[in-house]
Design a protein around this motif. Structure first.
Motif: not given
Length: 272
Positions: A113-122, A138-140, A173-179
């Motif tokens: 994983v690189h960059g954003g991994c958001v929603g369906g990515g998780v 990062f993951f959200t 919360t849907g917050r962004r959590w970093p690597a």
């Protein structure tokens, strides 16, 4: 089969799926939800494959569900409300099966994983066996930010990967959590400087897995997956029956002999 939302290649017993729509942030279109399970059916039917690496292109791993496609509800409409809701349920179940195919794959799946991994990515990467990441990842759990409950796998799988309190915080919360935080809690196995470094690490791990007995690896994955739904006693019984059935071939003899001789064993592929 030709795929439009990712590239697919097989080399040295490793399948590589790489999302290939960087201009659209690798969002998950209707084609993606149809193509990914087809690719994993192809993987499961290929006895040469012993591990899978998932990666992506562009700035982000994926921005998740394509909202333009998801927002087009006309195809799910029906004059009868009950029938419309039943159709929507089947639509969600179809999407769930996309990542179930990843989870059920008979060989290990590693996400880089690189960059954003958001929603369906998780949802996607929680269905993988192992995750590695670049430091910019990062993951959200994005769904709460668009006022829906995540419904294609995150809430079912991530409690096995993270502490319950953190799971609830991230989902609420849907917050962004970093690597770095993901590494600290064991969600990712390792961090790497760049996207390329993360992919290289994923392939190194895949090559190590591919060097082991594919029958043993398939058994380990099957027993671990089954154990999520079993008590300890049931899980012990399951693995006892598995080994009683499967330890009849040449792999264990080859592995022990190679260990004694300090050599590398060579194993036959799984049956097609």
């Amino acid at each position: 089969m030709t795929y439009t939302t990712f590239t697919y290649a097989v080399s040295d017993h490793i399948a590589h799926i790489e999302l290939c729509r960087p201009e659209a942030l690798n969002t998950m279109t209707r084609a993606f939800w149809d193509e990914l399970p087809a690719a994993f059916a192809e993987i499961d039917s290929n006895p040469e494959i012993r591990a899978v690496v998932i990666s992506s292109t562009g700035r982000h791993f994926t921005a998740g569900l394509d909202l333009n496609w998801a927002g087009g509800t006309e195809a799910l409409a029906h004059p009868d409300l009950g029938r419309a809701r039943e159709r929507l349920r089947r639509h969600v179940k179809h999407m769930q099966e996309t990542f179930n195919a990843v989870d059920r794959c008979r060989v290990p799946v590693i996400a880089a994983v690189h960059g954003g991994c958001v929603g369906g990515g998780v949802d996607f990467i929680t269905a993988c066996d192992i995750r590695v990441a670049s430091k910019d990842a990062f993951f959200t759990i994005q769904e709460v930010n668009i006022a829906i409950v995540a419904d294609v796998g995150t809430l079912q799988r991530i409690p096995y990967l993270l502490p319950q309190g953190l799971v609830r915080e991230l989902a609420y919360t849907g917050r962004r959590w970093p690597a770095a935080e993901a590494l600290r809690f064991g969600f990712v196995n390792s961090l790497h400087e760049t996207r390329e470094d993360a992919i290289a690490a994923a392939f190194a791990m895949a090559r190590e897995i591919a060097s082991k007995s594919p029958l043993a690896i398939a058994g380990i994955k099957q027993v671990l997956n089954a154990g999520r739904d079993l008590t300890i006693d049931q899980g012990l019984e399951y693995v006892a029956v598995w080994n009683a059935a499967m330890l009849q071939g040449e792999d264990m003899r080859k592995a022990i002999l190679a260990q004694m001789r300090k050599e590398t064993a060579s194993f036959d592929n799984l049956a097609a």
